[in-house]
Every structure is written in structure tokens, then in C-alpha cells.
Design a protein around this motif. Structure first.
Motif, PDB file in Angstrom:
ATOM      1  N   SER A   1       0.836  -1.209   0.000  1.00 30.05           N
ATOM      2  CA  SER A   1       0.000   0.000   0.000  1.00 30.05           C
ATOM      3  C   SER A   1       0.865   1.252   0.000  1.00 30.05           C
ATOM      4  CB  SER A   1      -0.928   0.016   1.216  1.00 30.05           C
ATOM      5  OG  SER A   1      -1.878  -1.018   1.107  1.00 30.05           O
TER       6      SER A   1
ATOM      7  N   GLN B   1      -7.317   0.536  -0.782  1.00 27.37           N
ATOM      8  CA  GLN B   1      -7.622  -0.602   0.091  1.00 27.37           C
ATOM      9  C   GLN B   1      -8.703  -0.199   1.097  1.00 27.37           C
ATOM     10  OE1 GLN B   1      -4.136  -2.193   2.058  1.00 27.37           O
ATOM     11  NE2 GLN B   1      -5.253  -3.863   3.021  1.00 27.37           N
TER      12      GLN B   1
ATOM     13  N   ASP C   1      -5.520  -1.627  -5.109  1.00 24.26           N
ATOM     14  CA  ASP C   1      -4.945  -2.111  -3.855  1.00 24.26           C
ATOM     15  C   ASP C   1      -5.972  -2.984  -3.141  1.00 24.26           C
ATOM     16  OD1 ASP C   1      -3.492  -2.581  -1.597  1.00 24.26           O
ATOM     17  OD2 ASP C   1      -3.250  -0.472  -1.021  1.00 24.26           O
TER      18      ASP C   1
HETATM   19 MG   LIG Z   1      -2.009  -2.776   2.045  1.00 23.69          MG
END
Ligand SMILES: [Mg+2]
Ligand SMILES: Nc1ncnc2c1ncn2[C@@H]1O[C@H](COP(=O)(O)OP(=O)(O)OP(=O)(O)O)[C@@H](O)[C@H]1O
Lengths: 250, 362
Positions: free
Chosen positions: A47, A91, A172
Motif C-alpha cells: 500500500s 484498500q 490495492d
Molecule cells: Mg495494504
């Protein structure tokens, strides 16, 4: 034809104990139409890589370069990166209270396209994009991500991608939190944009499940803040069976 | 026009609890008789719908309906020889808002009394629209008869020099519903006291507020809800933002539930958004409960900075930072603003805030 080129990228975050290096020399080139799967253990910096490319202020680039078709991405503001053709499906998408999805989408599309979409065609365009992602049209009147379930947030990310038509997308863990049907619907959405726009994709994931729908051209193993191995789709299967033990140094 | 009479009430020193946040030197003398109060009624109604009467009456025939310990209110009561009386007839359902606009008298400080009576089972919306500059001390009393429903909106869209001190006191009878909206986006010093008391069960008050302070502004709202009878309900929700290092806001939320007030249901909320490092928002919720026999009582107060994650999210979709800030601020206030149900006013207030945001780099 677009190329995102990441070279020798080192990134740190500020912690209470001082600066902490997370990315330790990432090299990766993604071209239009290619799918690069990135797989790696929790906390390895996936990330961080995604956010650093998008320009999140929390991350400090200490060395290296990121270019899109030769243009210096790291010199651009966050919105300029999006206008240049980069898209990050997060994410953890952020809730923005009091801002409706429809207002948000219209504002974003206006900014990216450089002009307001025609009122007549716009409503249809959004409806159509929502319908192919099996999103209830009622979401348009809700506030951005507020009270959305995990899976709904991910669909909303892909909806934005469909409307913003980027050149390179970083997804992500878009597959995390999706049920089997949603996974298929979202993957079809990604593939549609890939076909129509010749999209280049960095697909961060923990599971091979999504790779059955979105076929990777390359699989990269990410550990300790860098890419430690590269291969084809067969590498993903091997990772799923054996885990990351051989890549994580004690 | 008659001049104020002097009486011997106490002048606040600034050490008293109700005055401790207020910069007395910026009150233009309203609190200490340094300024003469002219009794003049500067609120002018637009059209007066059928079922509504608006008249100017002798103060002697319309004594105050409530007591007030506030020195400025006491001074207004000493000074004003007239009262603006607004009455909504019994059973009247007034569809369009009754709008009163302030006609500013430059220079002279003004004391005015207003009494509003919502008749039995009536429904109406009253809007008081303040703009321009001036010095005002105001005592507004609202009497809601049983079963009535009154929406009361005050807009403080003052220019930069206005000084405005006012009490809005609602007396709510059985099964009556009072909804107030206080919007304060202008003025040098604004100190408003939205206060509520109940006289019967089933009475309900919802008090909403929005304030936006920039450099040089002190905007103070002191809410006071007194639950003295059983079975009444109150909701308070005030939201404020501050932009500029010398912007100041004060929000006080006093809710008292007396021993007799069984079955009380109350919740109060204040949220502040600091857009500049030096800006200061004081927020003091205060709940005093004398009976355990209640439906619910709670409060929350938050004061925070701009959420960088929200900004990043919007910007990552191509939205430039200025516009992203505007969206987040509009979003922050939208839950209050959208309830006004006055589209023109909503847009006017939000674009004023947009413009003031644009003048200061956050
Ligand atoms: Mg991550
Ligand atoms: N402010 C911070 N202070 C200390 N460590 C931090 C800070 N921010 C990030 N990190 C660390 O950076 C590392 C990389 O985090 P990142 O979110 O990039 O991992 P990831 O590979 O995406 O993990 P996951 O698979 O769980 O999503 C983690 O160990 C995390 O704890």
C-alpha cells in the motif's frame, strides 16, 4: 500507449521514533494493456507503494523516480497525477460526510475531462456504469462511502475508474471483502476498462482468486519493501501453496 | 425614538461564568451603558399572509413572558417602549415562510423587543434575516401554544462590523414543536442565547446551528434548555468552522433536567472544524440531571482539524485542492443547511463560506 516507470524508489514514513524506511528500492515498469500482480506479506509495503505513486502526503520519497510517459509524477500534486492518467483504487476508501456520490462523481469527471459533462448524457452514463456493476442507483444520492459495506466501497472505487478512464490503475486489494458474485462483477468492470482504454494495471492482492478473472501478464513478489521475485501466472499458484517463507529473511 | 433610561443592574466584569468567554470591550458598550440604546423596531416584514398579524404595540401592554438574568436583555427591557408582536392565528397553516428583514440604522445602537405567538395547532415558519452593519441588542420571546408547530430561522449574515447580542427564548406548551435554526456567518461580535423552557408534556424542541468565523470574528452561541416538566424532548445540533488565526467561536450547551421532568429525552451535539492553527473554538456541553427517570440524555462535543484523508481522497480523483476543501466544508455543513428548506438562502450562505475560504490559505 502509456508507460509508468518506477525506478529505485525509496520511501519513508515519519514515526514517533523518527523516520522509518518502508520501500527499499522498487523497480517496476507497467505499460498499457499489461496486468502486473503484486503479492506479498502483510506490512511488506504494497500500500505504501500505491499511496506513494498517488502522492499521499504521509509518505516521503527519499530517492528514486516515478514517471508516466516520461513526465515526473513525483513533481505533480495529487490532483495532477489523476489528471495525468493515474488512478488508485484504495484498500480503505475514505468516507466524505455530506458529499453525495453524484456530486463527487460529477466534480471529479469535470476536473479530469477539463469540462463539465453534458447534463443529458451524464445521468445516463452514471446510471449505466452503476448498473453494470450491479450498484443500486440509490447510491448516487448517498454520501461518499458513508455507511457503505466493505464490498460496496470497492465497487464504488471501480465505478469511479470506469468514469474517469485512467491510463494506469493501481488496484490495492480491490478483491478483499468481495463476495463471489461481486468479485466477478468487479473483475468484469476492470477488464472492460482494460479493453476499452488499453488500461495498464498494478493489481495488489493476497489471493489467486481474482487472477482467474483478471489474467496477470506478470506476477511480482513483494517483501521487505522491494520486489524480490518476478514470474508469470504460475508464480501466483506457487505462492498460494508455499507462502512467503522463502522470501522473508529472519 | 426615546432614550434609554438608566437603572441600577450590575454591569458584567467578564469574570462571571456567562461572560467569561466574551470580549466585553468589543460589545460596543451594550453591556455597561456606555452607549445609549435607541428603541426602534428595525425588522420589516415582506408580505403578511392571511392568518398572521404583525403589529407594533406598547411595551406596557406586552410585558416579558420570561425572566432573564442576562444584563443586555435586562437593558433592552428597560429601554424598549414598543414591542413587535407577531401572531399566528389558531389553526392557521402558513405555507410560505414569514420573512422579516432587518433595516439597518447606521451608527445608533438599537434595543428591540419581539414577541411571537404561535396559536393553538398553528403551523408556520418565521425567518429573521440580518445583514449590514449596526449595533443591536434584542429580546425575542416565542410562545408556542398547545399543538402548534413553529420553525424559527435567524440568519446573521452581517457585514464585518456588526455587534449583535440577542436572546431567543421559546416557551413550548403541550404537544407543540419548536424547530430553530441559527445561522451566524457575519458580524464582528455576535452573542446569541437560544433558550427553551417547556410547559407541558409532548413538547419538543430541535435547535440547529451553523457558524463560520473568520479573522476578527467572535461568534458565541449559548444554548440553554430547561426541562422543568415531564415528557418533553430536546435535540441540539450546532456545527461550526473557523478560518483564520484570530477567529473565535464559543458554544455552550446547558441542559437542565429538573426533578419534576420525568421521561425527558435529550441529546446535544456540537462539532467544530478548525481550518487555521491559531483559530480557537470553545465548546462546553453541560448536562445536569435531577431525576433518574428519563428516556435518554446525552451530549457530544468534538473539535478537530481538517481531515487530510478526505482531501487526499478527493484530490486523487483529480479534484483540485481548493475545490476539495470547499466540498468537504459544504459536506460538513450540509446536514444543517439542507434542513432550512430555503434553497436560495442555502446557496447564499454556502457561497459566502466558499468565498471566505478562498481568501485565506489553509
Ligand atoms: Mg495494504
Ligand atoms: N506511521 C507509521 N509508523 C510506523 N510504521 C508505519 C507507519 N505507517 C506505515 N507503517 C508501516 O509500514 C509498513 C508497510 O505498510 P503497508 O500498508 O504499505 O503494507 P501492505 O504491504 O500494504 O500490508 P497489507 O497486506 O496488510 O495491506 C507496515 O509495517 C506499517 O506498519
Amino acid at each position: 500507449m502509456s508507460t509508468l516507470e518506477i525506478k529505485g524508489l525509496h520511501v519513508s514514513v515519519v514515526t514517533e521514533e523518527g523516520s522509518k524506511e518502508i520501500l527499499r528500492g522498487v523497480d517496476l515498469t507497467i505499460k498499457s494493456g499489461e496486468v502486473h500482480a503484486i503479492m506479498g506479506p502483510n506490512g511488506s509495503g504494497k500500500s505504501t507503494l500505491a499511496y506513494s505513486i498517488a502522492g499521499h502526503p504521509k509518505y516521503t520519497i527519499t530517492s528514486g523516480s516515478v514517471t508516466l510517459d516520461g513526465a515526473d509524477v513525483l513533481a505533480m500534486t495529487v490532483d495532477e497525477r489523476a489528471k495525468a492518467g493515474l488512478f488508485l483504487a484504495m484498500q480503505y476508501p475514505v468516507e466524505v460526510p455530506g458529499v453525495s456520490v453524484s456530486n463527487f462523481l460529477r466534480t471529479a469527471v469535470t476536473a479530469i475531462r477539463g469540462e463539465a459533462p453534458k447534463v443529458r448524457t451524464w445521468v445516463g452514463e452514471v446510471k449505466e456504469a452503476m448498473s453494470v456493476l450491479s450498484m443500486d442507483p440509490a447510491f448516487a444520492e448517498r454520501n461518499v462511502n458513508e455507511g457503505f459495506s466493505g464490498g460496496e466501497k470497492k465497487r464504488h472505487e471501480i465505478l469511479q475508474m470506469e468514469l474517469l478512464k485512467p491510463k494506469i490503475a493501481i488496484l490495492d486489494e480491490t478483491d478483499s471483502g468481495l463476495d463471489v458474485d461481486a468479485l466477478r462483477i468487479v473483475s468484469e468492470g476492470v477488464n472492460r476498462v482494460k479493453e476499452n482504454q488499453d488500461l495498464g494495471i498494478m493489481l495488489i492482492t493476497h489471493y489467486t482468486r481474482i487472477l482467474r478473472y483478471i489474467k496477470p501478464d506478470f506476477v511480482h513478489v513483494f517483501a521487505g519493501g522491494r520486489i524480490v521475485e518476478e514470474g508469470g501466472p504460475e508464480l501466483a499458484t506457487k505462492l498460494e501453496e508455499n507462502g512467503y517463507a522463502e522470501y522473508v529473511t529472519a | 425614538m426615546s432614550l434609554a433610561t438608566t437603572t441600577n443592574y450590575l454591569t458584567p466584569t467578564g469574570r462571571e461564568e456567562p461572560w467569561r468567554f466574551t470580549p466585553l470591550n468589543r460589545l460596543a458598550g451594550l453591556q455597561d451603558q456606555a452607549v445609549e440604546l435607541h428603541d426602534r423596531i428595525s425588522l420589516e416584514p415582506a408580505d403578511i399572509p392571511f392568518g398572521v398579524s404583525i403589529t407594533v404595540e406598547d411595551a406596557a401592554s406586552f410585558p416579558p413572558l420570561s425572566e432573564s438574568e442576562d444584563q443586555v436583555v435586562q437593558r433592552v427591557r428597560e429601554s424598549a417602549s414598543k414591542v413587535l408582536v407577531i401572531s399566528i392565528a389558531k389553526d392557521a397553516e402558513i405555507g410560505t415562510p414569514i420573512i422579516l428583514t432587518r433595516k439597518v440604522l447606521e451608527m445608533a445602537a438599537e434595543a428591540s423587543r419581539v414577541q411571537i405567538n404561535a396559536g393553538l395547532h398553528s403551523r408556520a415558519t418565521i425567518v429573521i434575516s440580518n445583514a449590514g452593519d449596526g449595533v443591536f441588542a434584542e429580546d425575542i420571546e416565542l410562545n408556542l401554544e398547545p399543538g402548534s408547530n413553529l420553525r424559527f430561522i435567524t440568519l446573521q449574515e452581517w457585514s464585518t462590523k456588526a455587534v449583535h447580542v440577542a436572546r431567543h427564548h421559546a416557551i413550548i406548551a403541550k404537544d407543540a414543536t419548536f424547530t430553530s435554526y441559527v445561522v451566524t456567518v457575519g458580524g464582528s461580535l455576535v452573542r446569541l442565547l437560544p433558550t427553551v423552557e417547556y410547559t407541558g408534556p409532548g413538547a419538543s424542541a430541535e435547535l440547529f446551528g451553523l457558524y463560520f468565523a473568520t479573522d476578527g470574528q467572535h461568534l458565541e452561541h449559548r444554548v440553554h434548555v430547561e426541562h422543568g416538566v415531564p415528557g418533553a424532548k430536546s435535540r441540539v445540533n450546532y456545527k461550526g468552522a473557523l478560518n483564520g488565526d484570530s477567529a473565535r467561536t464559543v458554544w455552550i450547551g446547558d441542559v437542565f433536567i429538573k426533578a419534576a421532568a420525568q421521561g425527558t429525552d435529550t441529546y446535544e451535539l456540537n462539532r467544530n472544524l478548525l481550518l487555521s492553527d491559531g483559530a480557537r473554538a470553545d465548546s462546553v456541553p453541560n448536562l445536569e440531571i435531577e431525576t433518574g427517570d428519563i428516556v435518554g440524555a446525552g451530549h457530544a462535543s468534538t473539535t478537530g482539524r481538517f481531515d487530510d484523508e478526505q482531501l487526499f481522497y478527493l484530490m486523487s480523483r483529480g479534484i483540485p485542492s481548493e475545490e476539495a476543501r470547499r466540498l468537504v466544508i459544504r459536506g460538513f455543513f450540509s446536514e444543517i443547511v439542507s434542513k432550512l428548506a430555503l434553497p436560495e438562502v442555502e446557496e447564499r450562505i454556502m457561497s459566502r463560506i466558499d468565498n471566505e475560504l478562498a481568501t485565506v490559505r489553509i
